[in-house]
Design a protein around this motif. Sequence first.
Motif, PDB file in Angstrom:
ATOM      1  N   ALA A   1      15.421 140.023  30.979  1.00 12.60           N
ATOM      2  CA  ALA A   1      16.689 139.947  31.934  1.00 12.60           C
ATOM      3  C   ALA A   1      17.817 138.609  31.292  1.00 12.60           C
ATOM      4  O   ALA A   1      18.827 138.811  31.643  1.00 12.60           O
ATOM      5  N   TRP A   2      17.311 137.896  30.237  1.00 12.59           N
ATOM      6  CA  TRP A   2      17.897 136.727  29.588  1.00 12.59           C
ATOM      7  C   TRP A   2      18.570 137.190  28.465  1.00 12.59           C
ATOM      8  O   TRP A   2      18.952 136.212  27.786  1.00 12.59           O
ATOM      9  N   ASP A   3      18.145 138.364  27.966  1.00  6.13           N
ATOM     10  CA  ASP A   3      18.507 138.625  26.479  1.00  6.13           C
ATOM     11  C   ASP A   3      20.035 138.517  26.318  1.00  6.13           C
ATOM     12  O   ASP A   3      20.473 138.328  25.217  1.00  6.13           O
ATOM     13  N   GLY A   4      20.610 138.812  27.452  1.00  6.61           N
ATOM     14  CA  GLY A   4      22.133 138.500  27.285  1.00  6.61           C
ATOM     15  C   GLY A   4      22.692 137.334  27.060  1.00  6.61           C
ATOM     16  O   GLY A   4      23.865 137.413  26.457  1.00  6.61           O
ATOM     17  N   LEU A   5      22.110 136.370  26.825  1.00  7.25           N
ATOM     18  CA  LEU A   5      22.368 134.809  26.681  1.00  7.25           C
ATOM     19  C   LEU A   5      22.531 134.844  25.112  1.00  7.25           C
ATOM     20  O   LEU A   5      23.040 133.819  24.655  1.00  7.25           O
ATOM     21  N   GLY A   6      21.909 135.847  24.340  1.00 12.84           N
ATOM     22  CA  GLY A   6      22.017 135.775  22.692  1.00 12.84           C
ATOM     23  C   GLY A   6      21.346 134.445  22.273  1.00 12.84           C
ATOM     24  O   GLY A   6      20.207 133.995  22.811  1.00 12.84           O
ATOM     25  N   GLU A   7      21.967 133.889  21.265  1.00 17.60           N
ATOM     26  CA  GLU A   7      21.605 132.455  20.887  1.00 17.60           C
ATOM     27  C   GLU A   7      21.273 131.267  21.603  1.00 17.60           C
ATOM     28  O   GLU A   7      20.515 130.565  21.598  1.00 17.60           O
ATOM     29  N   SER A   8      21.970 131.606  22.777  1.00 16.42           N
ATOM     30  CA  SER A   8      21.689 130.498  23.804  1.00 16.42           C
ATOM     31  C   SER A   8      20.375 130.709  24.629  1.00 16.42           C
ATOM     32  O   SER A   8      19.878 129.747  25.537  1.00 16.42           O
ATOM     33  N   LYS A   9      19.708 131.798  24.490  1.00 21.49           N
ATOM     34  CA  LYS A   9      18.533 131.877  25.417  1.00 21.49           C
ATOM     35  C   LYS A   9      17.373 131.083  24.816  1.00 21.49           C
ATOM     36  O   LYS A   9      16.908 130.384  25.796  1.00 21.49           O
ATOM     37  N   ALA A  10      17.121 130.643  23.482  1.00 16.17           N
ATOM     38  CA  ALA A  10      15.971 130.008  23.222  1.00 16.17           C
ATOM     39  C   ALA A  10      16.322 128.618  23.694  1.00 16.17           C
ATOM     40  O   ALA A  10      15.435 128.043  24.344  1.00 16.17           O
ATOM     41  N   PRO A  11      17.514 127.839  23.584  1.00 17.44           N
ATOM     42  CA  PRO A  11      17.658 126.672  23.905  1.00 17.44           C
ATOM     43  C   PRO A  11      17.432 126.409  25.544  1.00 17.44           C
ATOM     44  O   PRO A  11      17.009 125.581  26.149  1.00 17.44           O
ATOM     45  N   PHE A  12      17.815 127.575  26.280  1.00 22.18           N
ATOM     46  CA  PHE A  12      17.819 127.415  27.526  1.00 22.18           C
ATOM     47  C   PHE A  12      16.540 127.434  28.225  1.00 22.18           C
ATOM     48  O   PHE A  12      16.156 126.952  28.893  1.00 22.18           O
ATOM     49  N   PHE A  13      15.511 128.417  27.412  1.00 21.69           N
ATOM     50  CA  PHE A  13      14.348 128.340  27.831  1.00 21.69           C
ATOM     51  C   PHE A  13      13.697 127.108  27.526  1.00 21.69           C
ATOM     52  O   PHE A  13      12.716 126.804  28.164  1.00 21.69           O
ATOM     53  N   GLU A  14      13.816 126.547  26.351  1.00 23.14           N
ATOM     54  CA  GLU A  14      13.251 125.330  26.115  1.00 23.14           C
ATOM     55  C   GLU A  14      13.526 124.013  27.022  1.00 23.14           C
ATOM     56  O   GLU A  14      12.684 123.548  27.444  1.00 23.14           O
ATOM     57  N   LYS A  15      14.678 124.120  27.819  1.00 18.68           N
ATOM     58  CA  LYS A  15      15.264 123.266  28.724  1.00 18.68           C
ATOM     59  C   LYS A  15      14.212 123.386  30.003  1.00 18.68           C
ATOM     60  O   LYS A  15      13.896 122.589  30.509  1.00 18.68           O
ATOM     61  N   MET A  16      14.280 124.813  30.345  1.00 19.06           N
ATOM     62  CA  MET A  16      13.668 125.073  31.777  1.00 19.06           C
ATOM     63  C   MET A  16      12.070 124.903  31.573  1.00 19.06           C
ATOM     64  O   MET A  16      11.558 124.391  32.372  1.00 19.06           O
ATOM     65  N   ALA A  17      11.566 125.181  30.084  1.00 17.52           N
ATOM     66  CA  ALA A  17      10.120 124.926  30.070  1.00 17.52           C
ATOM     67  C   ALA A  17       9.905 123.359  30.374  1.00 17.52           C
ATOM     68  O   ALA A  17       8.777 122.815  30.503  1.00 17.52           O
ATOM     69  N   ALA A  18      10.535 122.631  29.595  1.00 16.02           N
ATOM     70  CA  ALA A  18      10.372 121.285  29.620  1.00 16.02           C
ATOM     71  C   ALA A  18      10.580 120.714  30.913  1.00 16.02           C
ATOM     72  O   ALA A  18       9.715 119.452  31.330  1.00 16.02           O
ATOM     73  N   ALA A  19      11.544 121.164  31.983  1.00 20.00           N
ATOM     74  CA  ALA A  19      11.627 120.651  33.303  1.00 20.00           C
ATOM     75  C   ALA A  19      10.410 121.288  34.352  1.00 20.00           C
ATOM     76  O   ALA A  19      10.273 120.339  35.129  1.00 20.00           O
ATOM     77  N   ASN A  20      10.001 122.504  34.053  1.00 22.14           N
ATOM     78  CA  ASN A  20       8.852 123.044  34.908  1.00 22.14           C
ATOM     79  C   ASN A  20       7.483 122.283  34.872  1.00 22.14           C
ATOM     80  O   ASN A  20       7.221 121.746  33.838  1.00 22.14           O
ATOM     81  N   PRO A  21       7.036 121.961  36.253  1.00 17.16           N
ATOM     82  CA  PRO A  21       5.863 121.200  36.032  1.00 17.16           C
ATOM     83  C   PRO A  21       4.502 122.074  35.303  1.00 17.16           C
ATOM     84  O   PRO A  21       3.849 121.344  34.531  1.00 17.16           O
ATOM     85  N   VAL A  22       4.806 123.357  34.923  1.00 20.99           N
ATOM     86  CA  VAL A  22       3.724 124.083  34.111  1.00 20.99           C
ATOM     87  C   VAL A  22       4.200 123.978  32.479  1.00 20.99           C
ATOM     88  O   VAL A  22       3.225 124.286  31.970  1.00 20.99           O
TER      89      VAL A  22
END
Length: 260
Positions: free
Chosen positions: A203-224
């Motif tokens: 569902a997030w593939d439409g972000l293109g090159e922005s997807k990876a940094p977005f996922f990194e940011k979300m992963a760093a913030a999530n408690p898991v």
Amino acid sequence: MRKDLECVTWKAIVLFTVLKERKMAGTLQGKTVLVIGRGSGISRAIVDAAIAEGARVIAAGRNREALEAAYKETGVSVESVDVTDENSIVALAETLGPVDHVVSTASARAKGALGELSAEAILTSFRTKVVGPIILAKHFAPRMPATGSFVMFSGASALRPEPGFLAVGATNGAVDTVVRSLAVELAPIRVNAVSPGTVDSGAWDGLGESKAPFFEKMAAANPVRRIGAPEDIAQAVIFALTNTFMTGVSMAIDGGQPLV
């Protein structure tokens, strides 16, 4: 003493055999599960998990050709349905007859800041994710056994407001309300929802090159400290389908996303 030991050993063997047979049979053995959505991502993970639990699975969605290609040689039956069209839902219910469980993953997210949102985009989001499941319940519940259930999809944005997710959050919040209301009205048929956080489902593939940094940011913030996978969500759906003492619940499978 030896006889007692032999008795205990025999009981252990019998118990192990029973548990093994139950595991082999699967928790959905002999049940029919209708999964509405695409042939990839979360929907596909749910289909695969239900099959692994012994269910007969029917996949339905707007693009029947894509579903047929996705589920070719899997044993999954494929049907057409548009959850925004009541006539389409009626036709599907009449074609399938009795089913045990219905899972709707269909969505049309109206993302965007307030100034970017259109009334039609918001209404399409509600028609797909809120009105659609209500109409599914209307026409499938009378054909379901008392042990049947519905699983709908909410989302973490219902609990954690963010700029750009106003309509998405409003839609998901409405789903949570619908689930509780239907659980009362359709009892003893159970109605639950799964509320995912950020999941790498395509569902997030439409972000293109922005997807990876977005996922990194979300992963760093999530408690898991990671992004969700479709299999995480599928496990929750199977739990919702098989736990017969749970209804009216929106299960947060979000890595703790709303906490931060």
